[in-house]
Scaffold this active site. Structure first.
Site, PDB file in Angstrom:
ATOM      1  N   GLU A   1       0.885  -1.172   0.000  1.00  0.00           N
ATOM      2  CA  GLU A   1       0.000   0.000   0.000  1.00  0.00           C
ATOM      3  C   GLU A   1       0.919   1.217   0.000  1.00  0.00           C
ATOM      4  O   GLU A   1       1.468   1.592   1.041  1.00  0.00           O
ATOM      5  CB  GLU A   1      -0.887   0.002   1.249  1.00  0.00           C
ATOM      6  CG  GLU A   1      -1.812  -1.212   1.362  1.00  0.00           C
ATOM      7  CD  GLU A   1      -2.960  -1.185   0.372  1.00  0.00           C
ATOM      8  OE1 GLU A   1      -3.225  -0.131  -0.219  1.00  0.00           O
ATOM      9  OE2 GLU A   1      -3.581  -2.240   0.180  1.00  0.00           O
TER      10      GLU A   1
ATOM     11  N   CYS B   1      -2.085   9.161   2.423  1.00  0.00           N
ATOM     12  CA  CYS B   1      -1.745   8.557   1.130  1.00  0.00           C
ATOM     13  C   CYS B   1      -2.730   8.950   0.038  1.00  0.00           C
ATOM     14  O   CYS B   1      -2.364   9.023  -1.127  1.00  0.00           O
ATOM     15  CB  CYS B   1      -1.676   7.050   1.260  1.00  0.00           C
ATOM     16  SG  CYS B   1      -3.088   6.376   2.133  1.00  0.00           S
TER      17      CYS B   1
HETATM   18  P1  NAP Z   1       8.235   4.879   4.990  1.00  0.00           P
HETATM   19  O1  NAP Z   1       9.346   5.797   5.278  1.00  0.00           O
HETATM   20  O2  NAP Z   1       8.243   4.107   3.727  1.00  0.00           O
HETATM   21  O3  NAP Z   1       8.154   3.880   6.250  1.00  0.00           O
HETATM   22  C1  NAP Z   1       7.157   2.912   6.350  1.00  0.00           C
HETATM   23  C2  NAP Z   1       7.639   1.777   7.224  1.00  0.00           C
HETATM   24  O4  NAP Z   1       8.701   1.084   6.565  1.00  0.00           O
HETATM   25  C3  NAP Z   1       8.201   2.231   8.564  1.00  0.00           C
HETATM   26  O5  NAP Z   1       7.831   1.323   9.559  1.00  0.00           O
HETATM   27  C4  NAP Z   1       9.703   2.172   8.305  1.00  0.00           C
HETATM   28  O6  NAP Z   1      10.481   2.041   9.463  1.00  0.00           O
HETATM   29  C5  NAP Z   1       9.779   0.920   7.466  1.00  0.00           C
HETATM   30  N1  NAP Z   1      11.035   0.756   6.734  1.00  0.00           N
HETATM   31  C6  NAP Z   1      11.961   1.691   6.399  1.00  0.00           C
HETATM   32  N2  NAP Z   1      12.996   1.116   5.736  1.00  0.00           N
HETATM   33  C7  NAP Z   1      12.715  -0.213   5.656  1.00  0.00           C
HETATM   34  C8  NAP Z   1      13.378  -1.327   5.083  1.00  0.00           C
HETATM   35  N3  NAP Z   1      14.541  -1.214   4.448  1.00  0.00           N
HETATM   36  N4  NAP Z   1      12.797  -2.543   5.184  1.00  0.00           N
HETATM   37  C9  NAP Z   1      11.620  -2.696   5.802  1.00  0.00           C
HETATM   38  N5  NAP Z   1      10.941  -1.671   6.368  1.00  0.00           N
HETATM   39  C10 NAP Z   1      11.481  -0.440   6.287  1.00  0.00           C
HETATM   40  O7  NAP Z   1       6.827   5.651   5.026  1.00  0.00           O
HETATM   41  P2  NAP Z   1       6.292   6.729   6.066  1.00  0.00           P
HETATM   42  O8  NAP Z   1       7.043   8.001   5.868  1.00  0.00           O
HETATM   43  O9  NAP Z   1       6.192   6.158   7.427  1.00  0.00           O
HETATM   44  O10 NAP Z   1       4.791   6.896   5.548  1.00  0.00           O
HETATM   45  C11 NAP Z   1       4.457   7.702   4.485  1.00  0.00           C
HETATM   46  C12 NAP Z   1       4.247   6.914   3.210  1.00  0.00           C
HETATM   47  O11 NAP Z   1       3.291   5.891   3.419  1.00  0.00           O
HETATM   48  C13 NAP Z   1       3.688   7.766   2.100  1.00  0.00           C
HETATM   49  O12 NAP Z   1       4.325   7.446   0.897  1.00  0.00           O
HETATM   50  C14 NAP Z   1       2.228   7.387   2.066  1.00  0.00           C
HETATM   51  O13 NAP Z   1       1.586   7.613   0.848  1.00  0.00           O
HETATM   52  C15 NAP Z   1       2.311   5.937   2.382  1.00  0.00           C
HETATM   53  N6  NAP Z   1       1.019   5.453   2.861  1.00  0.00           N
HETATM   54  C16 NAP Z   1       0.271   4.636   2.050  1.00  0.00           C
HETATM   55  C17 NAP Z   1      -0.986   4.203   2.460  1.00  0.00           C
HETATM   56  C18 NAP Z   1      -1.822   3.292   1.620  1.00  0.00           C
HETATM   57  O14 NAP Z   1      -2.696   2.632   2.163  1.00  0.00           O
HETATM   58  N7  NAP Z   1      -1.618   3.218   0.310  1.00  0.00           N
HETATM   59  C19 NAP Z   1      -1.481   4.601   3.712  1.00  0.00           C
HETATM   60  C20 NAP Z   1      -0.684   5.440   4.492  1.00  0.00           C
HETATM   61  C21 NAP Z   1       0.555   5.841   4.059  1.00  0.00           C
HETATM   62  P3  NAP Z   1      11.136   3.348  10.145  1.00  0.00           P
HETATM   63  O15 NAP Z   1      10.003   4.187  10.559  1.00  0.00           O
HETATM   64  O16 NAP Z   1      11.911   2.766  11.247  1.00  0.00           O
HETATM   65  O17 NAP Z   1      11.979   4.001   9.090  1.00  0.00           O
END
Ligand code: NAP
Length: 470
Positions: free
Chosen positions: A243, A277
């Site tokens: 997602e 998102c």
């Molecule tokens: P993010 O930086 O991609 O982080 C998401 C999760 O991934 C966090 O728990 C992060 O941990 C973890 N992560 C980071 N590096 C990783 C790796 N190498 N391997 C596995 N996991 C890893 O996203 P965010 O800034 O928290 O959230 C914003 C994004 O989420 C936006 O792009 C938004 O559009 C998207 N989003 C999508 C939806 C949907 O349903 N389509 C809903 C909400 C949000 P850390 O926090 O420890 O870095």
């Protein structure tokens, strides 16, 4: 961290900061790859424990958890507001939705069906009686983002447990506290001790160990495109749901109800400071209603009340971190340098970005091409529906889209031709209810959430064939 039903504390800690004032909202343990291994082997036992439960028992646990969350609604909302910086009104809304997500998942636990298969439709099937059942995939790694730290964790845990899986959750490091609270609630509500494990710590350090672990059968990820693509590469042969982000478009046709559109865009573009998102980012306005729209949207957006997220009257909270604030400001400045015009906002004010409306030359700037994830909309004109659909599809993403029109054939055409996971007619793309199928196409992801659809993703089909004559 929660591993094998025990609360584990590590010496090394990470502060969780309140984005509004920089105060420490809490602390978490900094987990390691070894902790991930422990959590996965605990989940292996959890899977055995889940096998002992009937569908009715799984449903009852989820429903009890929904009830407990209702009792604790206000404390949970305050914790979310403190760790994410969203307004208390938005946080209360998130808790209410998470309660619903658990209640819906409880229902789904009771209707995981298979089907009979008319085996003898093929010559080789003569004398055979066949059907299929749905079985849990096994251990699921659930990785969640910061912006809906309760409901998006709920969308992973609740259907996974409804289907009889065991889970290892890795919540976002900037907002992990509410996921741990959810773990406490589920333990109190009688979930088998090892069925839910929560490991905290930087995804960049422990994410790979979790996603590539051979005992993990599925990764359900919500977050950014870059991290999602990395996970797809490291996970290997596993089920995956992704997602990811978007830069969602909304079209306003010449017959749109502009008052309604302005009211909805004021929420859809700026809720949670645009860090949603399906935030309304790209607004495509028919030239015939351009002047009317612009004369109404700018004062509406400028009137958004910024302030302390814990105050009931606050409408716009801060950006989640100083670096996200800097990034969004840089993107806006870059757009302005490239010919875009700021109709209002776009300035930093402490931890806030003032709500912005951007027009002008934007099509080559990141504010149009990428996910802005900030309280701002980008408005461009279109001559007709043909051009509006082309503009809506001018994106690597495709999560949700909206169109305001009274003409039913335009609405149908937009529904057919916009490449996206959902089209909201007379609404913003930001609309979601928790039981609908939710997810994207193109770079917005793979698979669908919403308990019924997540249960499908989180189960495997097993065919059974009986030979009637021995
Ligand atoms: P993010 O930086 O991609 O982080 C998401 C999760 O991934 C966090 O728990 C992060 O941990 C973890 N992560 C980071 N590096 C990783 C790796 N190498 N391997 C596995 N996991 C890893 O996203 P965010 O800034 O928290 O959230 C914003 C994004 O989420 C936006 O792009 C938004 O559009 C998207 N989003 C999508 C939806 C949907 O349903 N389509 C809903 C909400 C949000 P850390 O926090 O420890 O870095």
């Amino acid at each position: 961290m929660l591993i094998g039903g025990a609360w584990i504390e590590k010496e090394e800690k990470i502060d969780v900061l309140n984005p509004y004032d920089g105060s420490v909202a809490g602390q978490i343990s900094k987990g390691t790859r070894e902790d991930v291994d422990l959590a996965v082997s605990a989940a292996k036992q959890g899977l055995e424990q889940m096998r002992e439960l009937t569908a009715g028992e799984r449903a009852a646990i989820l429903l009890r958890a929904a009830g407990r969350m209702k009792e604790e609604q206000e404390q949970l909302a305050r914790l979310i507001a403190q760790e994410v910086g969203k307004t208390i009104t938005e946080a209360r809304g998130e808790v209410a939705r998470a309660i619903n997500t658990f209640a819906l998942s409880s229902e789904e636990a009771k209707r995981i069906h298979g089907e009979t298969i008319p085996m003898d439709a093929a010559p080789a099937g003569k004398g055979k009686f066949g059907f299929y059942i749905r079985v849990p995939v096994g251990i699921i790694a659930a990785i969640s983002p910061f912006n809906f730290p309760l409901n998006l964790v709920a969308h992973k845990i609740a259907p996974a447990l409804a289907a009889g899986n065991a889970v290892v959750v890795k919540p976002a490091t900037v907002a992990p506290l509410i996921a741990l609270e959810l773990g406490r609630i589920l333990m109190d509500c009688g979930l088998p001790t090892h069925a839910l494990n929560i490991v905290t710590g930087p995804g960049s350090e422990i994410g790979d160990a979790l996603c590539s672990h051979p005992d993990v059968r599925m990764v359900t990820f919500t977050g950014s495109l870059a991290v999602g693509e990395g996970i797809c590469r490291t996970a290997g042969l596993k089920k995956i749901t992704m997602e990811l982000g978007s830069n969602s478009p909304v079209i306003l046709m010449d017959d749109a109800d502009i008052e309604v559109a302005v009211r909805k865009i004021r929420t859809g573009g700026y809720a949670l400071a645009g860090q949603v998102c399906i935030s309304t980012q790209r607004v495509i306005v028919h030239r015939a209603v351009w002047d009317e729209f612009m004369s109404k949207i700018v004062p509406a957006v400028s009137s958004l009340k910024m302030g302390d997220p814990l105050e009931d009257t606050t409408e716009l909270g801060p950006m989640v971190t100083a670096s996200e604030l800097r990034r969004a400001k840089e993107w806006i400045d870059e757009a302005v340098a490239g010919g875009a015009r700021l109709e209002c906002g776009g300035k930093t004010d402490g931890s806030f970005l003032t709500p912005a409306v951007i027009t002008g030359e934007v099509r080559t700037s990141k504010v149009w091409t990428s996910e802005l994830f900030a309280p701002a909309i980008v408005v461009v004109p279109a001559e007709d529906l043909d051009e509006a659909i082309l503009l809506a599809n001018d994106s690597a993403y495709g999560l949700q889209a909206g169109i305001f029109t009274r003409r039913i054939h335009d609405a149908f055409r937009a529904s057919r031709e916009i490449e996206t996971g959902g089209v909201m007619v007379n609404d913003v793309p930001t609309f979601r209810v928790d039981h609908m199928p939710y997810g994207g196409v193109k770079s917005s992801g793979l698979g669908r959430e919403g308990p019924r659809f997540a249960v499908e993703e989180m189960t495997d089909i097993r065919v059974v064939s009986f030979c009637e004559g021995l």
